[in-house]
Scaffold this motif. Structure first.
Motif, PDB file in Angstrom:
ATOM      1  N   GLU A 665       0.830  -1.208   0.000  1.00  0.00           N
ATOM      2  CA  GLU A 665       0.000   0.000   0.000  1.00  0.00           C
ATOM      3  C   GLU A 665       0.863   1.256   0.000  1.00  0.00           C
ATOM      4  N   LEU A 666       2.009   1.181   0.679  1.00  0.00           N
ATOM      5  CA  LEU A 666       2.921   2.325   0.738  1.00  0.00           C
ATOM      6  C   LEU A 666       3.810   2.420  -0.498  1.00  0.00           C
ATOM      7  N   GLY A 667       3.701   1.447  -1.412  1.00  0.00           N
ATOM      8  CA  GLY A 667       4.513   1.464  -2.618  1.00  0.00           C
ATOM      9  C   GLY A 667       5.916   0.964  -2.404  1.00  0.00           C
ATOM     10  N   ARG A 668       6.118   0.110  -1.385  1.00  0.00           N
ATOM     11  CA  ARG A 668       7.437  -0.427  -1.087  1.00  0.00           C
ATOM     12  C   ARG A 668       7.376  -1.948  -1.101  1.00  0.00           C
ATOM     13  N   SER A 669       8.466  -2.560  -1.523  1.00  0.00           N
ATOM     14  CA  SER A 669       8.520  -4.023  -1.560  1.00  0.00           C
ATOM     15  C   SER A 669       9.636  -4.581  -0.695  1.00  0.00           C
ATOM     16  N   ALA A 670      10.499  -3.723  -0.182  1.00  0.00           N
ATOM     17  CA  ALA A 670      11.633  -4.179   0.620  1.00  0.00           C
ATOM     18  C   ALA A 670      11.799  -3.255   1.821  1.00  0.00           C
ATOM     19  N   ILE A 671      12.387  -3.800   2.852  1.00  0.00           N
ATOM     20  CA  ILE A 671      12.670  -3.013   4.051  1.00  0.00           C
ATOM     21  C   ILE A 671      14.162  -2.674   4.074  1.00  0.00           C
ATOM     22  N   PRO A 672      14.565  -1.636   4.815  1.00  0.00           N
ATOM     23  CA  PRO A 672      13.782  -0.917   5.817  1.00  0.00           C
ATOM     24  C   PRO A 672      12.828   0.108   5.215  1.00  0.00           C
ATOM     25  N   VAL A 673      11.702   0.277   5.900  1.00  0.00           N
ATOM     26  CA  VAL A 673      10.749   1.334   5.592  1.00  0.00           C
ATOM     27  C   VAL A 673      10.351   1.967   6.919  1.00  0.00           C
ATOM     28  N   ASN A 674      10.479   3.274   7.017  1.00  0.00           N
ATOM     29  CA  ASN A 674      10.087   3.999   8.215  1.00  0.00           C
ATOM     30  C   ASN A 674       9.095   5.085   7.805  1.00  0.00           C
ATOM     31  N   VAL A 675       7.972   5.152   8.529  1.00  0.00           N
ATOM     32  CA  VAL A 675       6.878   6.030   8.135  1.00  0.00           C
ATOM     33  C   VAL A 675       6.457   6.875   9.337  1.00  0.00           C
ATOM     34  N   LEU A 676       6.285   8.177   9.095  1.00  0.00           N
ATOM     35  CA  LEU A 676       5.753   9.087  10.104  1.00  0.00           C
ATOM     36  C   LEU A 676       4.315   9.436   9.732  1.00  0.00           C
ATOM     37  N   TYR A 677       3.395   9.154  10.640  1.00  0.00           N
ATOM     38  CA  TYR A 677       1.986   9.507  10.464  1.00  0.00           C
ATOM     39  C   TYR A 677       1.662  10.686  11.380  1.00  0.00           C
ATOM     40  N   VAL A 678       1.138  11.751  10.819  1.00  0.00           N
ATOM     41  CA  VAL A 678       0.706  12.912  11.589  1.00  0.00           C
ATOM     42  C   VAL A 678      -0.777  13.123  11.309  1.00  0.00           C
ATOM     43  N   PRO A 679      -1.610  13.264  12.337  1.00  0.00           N
ATOM     44  CA  PRO A 679      -3.047  13.452  12.106  1.00  0.00           C
ATOM     45  C   PRO A 679      -3.321  14.594  11.122  1.00  0.00           C
ATOM     46  N   LYS A 681      -2.450  14.683   7.964  1.00  0.00           N
ATOM     47  CA  LYS A 681      -1.452  14.775   6.906  1.00  0.00           C
ATOM     48  C   LYS A 681      -1.258  13.421   6.243  1.00  0.00           C
ATOM     49  N   GLU A 682      -0.683  13.435   5.048  1.00  0.00           N
ATOM     50  CA  GLU A 682      -0.334  12.201   4.353  1.00  0.00           C
ATOM     51  C   GLU A 682       0.870  11.547   5.034  1.00  0.00           C
ATOM     52  N   PRO A 683       0.949  10.216   5.007  1.00  0.00           N
ATOM     53  CA  PRO A 683       2.115   9.544   5.605  1.00  0.00           C
ATOM     54  C   PRO A 683       3.419   9.999   4.951  1.00  0.00           C
ATOM     55  N   ILE A 684       4.448  10.161   5.767  1.00  0.00           N
ATOM     56  CA  ILE A 684       5.766  10.591   5.289  1.00  0.00           C
ATOM     57  C   ILE A 684       6.714   9.395   5.378  1.00  0.00           C
ATOM     58  N   ILE A 685       7.217   8.929   4.220  1.00  0.00           N
ATOM     59  CA  ILE A 685       8.150   7.807   4.179  1.00  0.00           C
ATOM     60  C   ILE A 685       9.568   8.358   4.167  1.00  0.00           C
ATOM     61  N   THR A 686      10.376   7.904   5.097  1.00  0.00           N
ATOM     62  CA  THR A 686      11.743   8.413   5.231  1.00  0.00           C
ATOM     63  C   THR A 686      12.670   7.720   4.234  1.00  0.00           C
ATOM     64  N   THR A 700      10.778  17.811  14.172  1.00  0.00           N
ATOM     65  CA  THR A 700      10.601  19.218  14.528  1.00  0.00           C
ATOM     66  C   THR A 700       9.704  19.937  13.516  1.00  0.00           C
ATOM     67  N   LYS A 701       9.893  19.639  12.225  1.00  0.00           N
ATOM     68  CA  LYS A 701       9.131  20.332  11.184  1.00  0.00           C
ATOM     69  C   LYS A 701       7.712  19.798  11.035  1.00  0.00           C
ATOM     70  N   GLU A 702       7.536  18.491  11.139  1.00  0.00           N
ATOM     71  CA  GLU A 702       6.256  17.887  10.776  1.00  0.00           C
ATOM     72  C   GLU A 702       5.313  17.665  11.956  1.00  0.00           C
ATOM     73  N   VAL A 703       5.852  17.569  13.166  1.00  0.00           N
ATOM     74  CA  VAL A 703       5.000  17.297  14.329  1.00  0.00           C
ATOM     75  C   VAL A 703       4.936  18.548  15.196  1.00  0.00           C
ATOM     76  N   PRO A 704       3.782  19.161  15.325  1.00  0.00           N
ATOM     77  CA  PRO A 704       3.686  20.389  16.122  1.00  0.00           C
ATOM     78  C   PRO A 704       3.952  20.121  17.596  1.00  0.00           C
ATOM     79  N   ALA A 705       4.568  21.092  18.255  1.00  0.00           N
ATOM     80  CA  ALA A 705       4.821  20.979  19.693  1.00  0.00           C
ATOM     81  C   ALA A 705       3.494  21.050  20.431  1.00  0.00           C
ATOM     82  N   PRO A 706       3.338  20.288  21.511  1.00  0.00           N
ATOM     83  CA  PRO A 706       2.069  20.321  22.253  1.00  0.00           C
ATOM     84  C   PRO A 706       1.831  21.686  22.876  1.00  0.00           C
ATOM     85  N   THR A 707       0.593  22.112  22.871  1.00  0.00           N
ATOM     86  CA  THR A 707       0.235  23.396  23.483  1.00  0.00           C
ATOM     87  C   THR A 707      -0.015  23.202  24.961  1.00  0.00           C
TER      88      THR A 707
END
Length: 708
Positions: A665-679, A681-686, A700-707
């Motif tokens: 589903e992520l378009g990958r067939s081999a590992i390693p695969v690391n994915v950041l999910y942010v509510p 936003k689209e998944p970010i594959i590193t 720091t850029k993609e995940v907002p600091a908690p208020t």
């Protein structure tokens, strides 16, 4: 009434009891009793003065037939709480609690009061307080009172206005209240020797051994103690002790304290480093036990008849150690030395046997000295035993590398001198004696991971002995380990029965190398358990590099090679050995907690507004292991915690169709695969190769600091 979260334990307890004991569920209806509890605050002085401490009394009443509670209720009931609201500069000392009583409740034995308690507190006003003014003291009081099947939470806002004068003025109208309140306080231990509690002035010792806690008070007499003493602890992890038969021996009262049990019948964790409480007496005033840190009882000496089987067990255990996998390689190699000496000078053979025995004795004395120091300095409840040093991964690593390198040498990959190992070589020189001494040390070092019949029980008994008997016991164990070698050296006719030196010795030496490799493999197993299976690939790579270093050393650093070749070989040996050691060393610990991945879990977390970081990995994935080694230092773990990022691991070591489907589903067939999910936003594959700097920048850029 109290906030809802204060009532949850009561509802939980009521549910558990109603389901098992068929009792009436708890009622929290404050209109149930005929009268409602009331809190009051009273000052001992009608006027206060700057900087002069004064005492106030807080009385918390409750209806007749109900109980309120001590600062440790003994169960899940809630103790009173006082939150002060004092003018600037005023300071309130700790509350002084009246002597409670023990009584049966729905949850066992509770600690509390049949009548509303009066709590005393000393208040110190600031020295710059201006006379002629008035001050208002405020406090929020909350308390609970119960009867079978019912509990009520009450609260009161208390306020007291006092004038400030040049001199403090005692209020005679409150003398009776404060006199009665002070009389209800427990007496201090050192000041109560004149009471009916015999010889109450004495030293207090709280002994903790594992989960067992014992309160001891010295300087006592046995009369009037049995059946007359109970204990109300201040700490909730100790259960109240009802009036039972306390033991008295040699002027010391011993009161065993049981670990408290929660509503789910599980032991309450022992926290902190000591206890305090109140000794309750049927026929005398209560005695306050000040906070006393946990200690350990001194090891009592044992009689000769008791010591003899311990010494015998240690001697037999040392003998049996010679047959253990850890030590057996050393035996075979040492016997080779005796074989080489067949027919040689008897005195020299004896000297080598004594040197080996001395090496065993010295190393056992050092290790047992370390063990004795650890035992003396260990925190109460911390168990210290033989082989304790093997809990340190660095110790295991050094032993593993030593066994591996010696195995390479014995197999013939390279040769190292007898002065370094004590294996082979001439036993007629000073170097040979040094080698025998070192062989004794090595035999002891590799013996510590082993256990054997007779050994475990004997060591367990020996560790509890006082100093002199402790070291004597471990000396017998050392003599047991070295006895076969000592006998062979003293009785040369036994040596002559061994095979003569010949070509078979090279084959025997290589055969012994496999035992050394097996020992290294066992230590690798222990080491991997300590550092985590995910780091095993690093260790395997490190051992391979060290093996290459040994091969280069044995192949090109020989007298037959030119100086230039030998120097180049030495340089390569250092490079490969250093990088091999770096690869093997314990990894820096990271505080990231990896939960098991599933698609449903990711969806649930995102729905709750939590960012998610998923590592699709496998044990056989070399790049994955490199990423783990370099991409998750403590600063990354801290940043993930600050940003509320949940770490999930999707382990593909074994076939997992759900993981395969997600990768597709992520378009990958081999590992390693690391994915950041942010509510939202689209998944970010590193990238496949990760670094700590990349992850810090990403989070720091993609995940907002908690208020706030």
């Amino acid at each position: 009434m109290k906030p809802l979260n204060r009532l949850i334990p009561i509802f939980y307890a009521a549910t558990a009891i109603a389901g098992s004991a068929q009792v009436e569920p708890f009622s929290l209806d404050a209109s149930d009793p005929k009268e409602i509890g009331k809190g009051t605050i009273t000052s001992e002085q009608s006027a206060i003065s700057p900087g002069t401490p004064f005492t106030v009394a807080i009385h918390l009443s409750h209806p007749e037939g109900w109980h309120s509670y001590y600062k440790n209720s003994g169960g899940i009931e809630l103790p009173p709480e006082i939150t002060w609201n004092l003018p600037d500069g005023f300071k309130a000392a700790a509350l002084q609690w009246p002597t409670p009583e023990l009584f049966a409740s729905d949850f066992g034995t509770s600690i509390g009061y049949a009548e509303g308690p009066t709590l005393l507190a000393e208040i110190t006003p600031p020295a710059d307080l201006k006379p002629g003014t008035n001050v208002t003291l405020g406090a929020e009081a909350t308390w609970q009172y119960c009867q079978p099947g019912k509990c009520i939470n009450d609260e009161e806002s208390l306020s007291l206005e006092l004038p400030v004068g040049e001199q403090a003025v005692t209020d005679p109208g409150q003398a009776g209240l404060f006199s009665e309140a002070r009389a209800a306080l427990p007496q201090a231990l050192a000041a109560s020797s004149g009471s009916s509690f015999p010889g109450a002035a004495g030293d207090v010792l709280v002994i903790r051994q594992g989960k067992e806690v014992t309160l001891q008070i010295s300087g006592q007499t046995a009369e009037a103690i049995k059946g007359n003493i109970a204990f109300a602890p201040d700490q909730p992890f100790v259960a109240p002790v009802d009036f039972t038969a306390a033991s008295v021996e040699d002027g010391t009262i011993s009161l065993p304290l049981k670990q408290a049990i929660d509503i789910a019948d599980k032991p309450v964790p022992i926290e902190g480093d000591g206890i305090s409480g109140i000794l309750l007496l049927k026929d005398g005033p209560a005695v306050a036990i000040p906070f006393t840190k946990f200690g350990k009882a001194p090891a009592p000496p044992v009689s000769f008849s008791q010591l003899l089987p311990i010494l015998g067990g240690m001697l037999i255990g040392g003998l049996i150690l010679n047959l253990m996998p850890c030590v057996f390689p050393v035996i075979g190699l040492k016997i080779m030395g005796f074989v080489q000496q067949a027919g040689e000078d008897r005195k020299k053979i004896i000297f080598h046997g004594l040197a080996f025995t001395l090496g065993v004795l010295v190393s056992f004395w050092i290790l047992s000295g370390i063990l004795f120091a650890l035992r003396a300095g260990a925190a109460p409840g911390q168990e210290i035993g033989w082989g304790y040093q093997l809990q340190n991964p660095w110790t295991i690593l050094v032993l593993m590398l030593l066994m591996f390198v010696l195995g390479l040498s014995m197999y013939g990959v390279f040769e190292i001198g007898a002065s370094a190992t004590g294996f082979g070589g001439s036993l007629q020189s000073k170097q040979g004696l040094s080698g025998s001494f070192f062989s004794g040390i090595l035999a002891t070092v590799v013996a510590t991971p082993c256990s054997a019949p007779f050994l475990g029980a004997a060591i367990g008994a020996a560790i509890a002995l006082p100093a002199l008997q402790f070291f004597l016991a471990f000396t017998f164990m050392a003599l047991g380990l070295s006895l076969p070698y000592l006998i062979l050296s003293i009785f040369p006719k036994l040596v002559e029965m061994l095979p003569r030196p010949g070509p078979w010795m090279e084959s025997f030496k290589q055969a012994m190398s496999f035992l050394l490799f097996a020992t290294a493999g066992f230590l690798l197993w222990v080491y991997t358990a300590q550092i985590g299976l995910g780091n095993m690939l690093n260790v395997v790579v490190g051992l391979t590099l060290i093996a290459i270093a040994g091969w280069i050393f044995g192949r090109w650093d020989t007298p037959a090679k030119s100086p230039a070749v030998r120097w180049a070989a030495k340089a390569l040996v250092v490079v490969f050995a250093v990088f091999g050691f770096i690869a093997c060393k314990p990894p820096a610990e990271s505080s990231i907690t990896w939960d098991t991945w599933s698609s449903d879990k990711v969806e649930e977390l995102l729905a709750d507004g939590q960012p998610v970081y998923v590592d699709f990995t496998a044990q056989w994935c070399a790049t994955c292991q490199v990423n783990k080694k370099r991409a998750y230092p403590e600063e990354v773990a801290t940043l993930m915690k600050e940003r509320g990022i949940v770490a999930l691991k999707a382990d593909k070591t074994k076939a997992n169709p759900e993981i395969d489907a997600k990768l597709e589903e992520l378009g990958r067939s081999a590992i390693p695969v690391n994915v950041l999910y942010v509510p939202g936003k689209e998944p970010i594959i590193t990238p496949e190769i990760l670094s700590a700097d990349y992850l810090k920048d990403l989070f720091t850029k993609e995940v907002p600091a908690p208020t706030e």
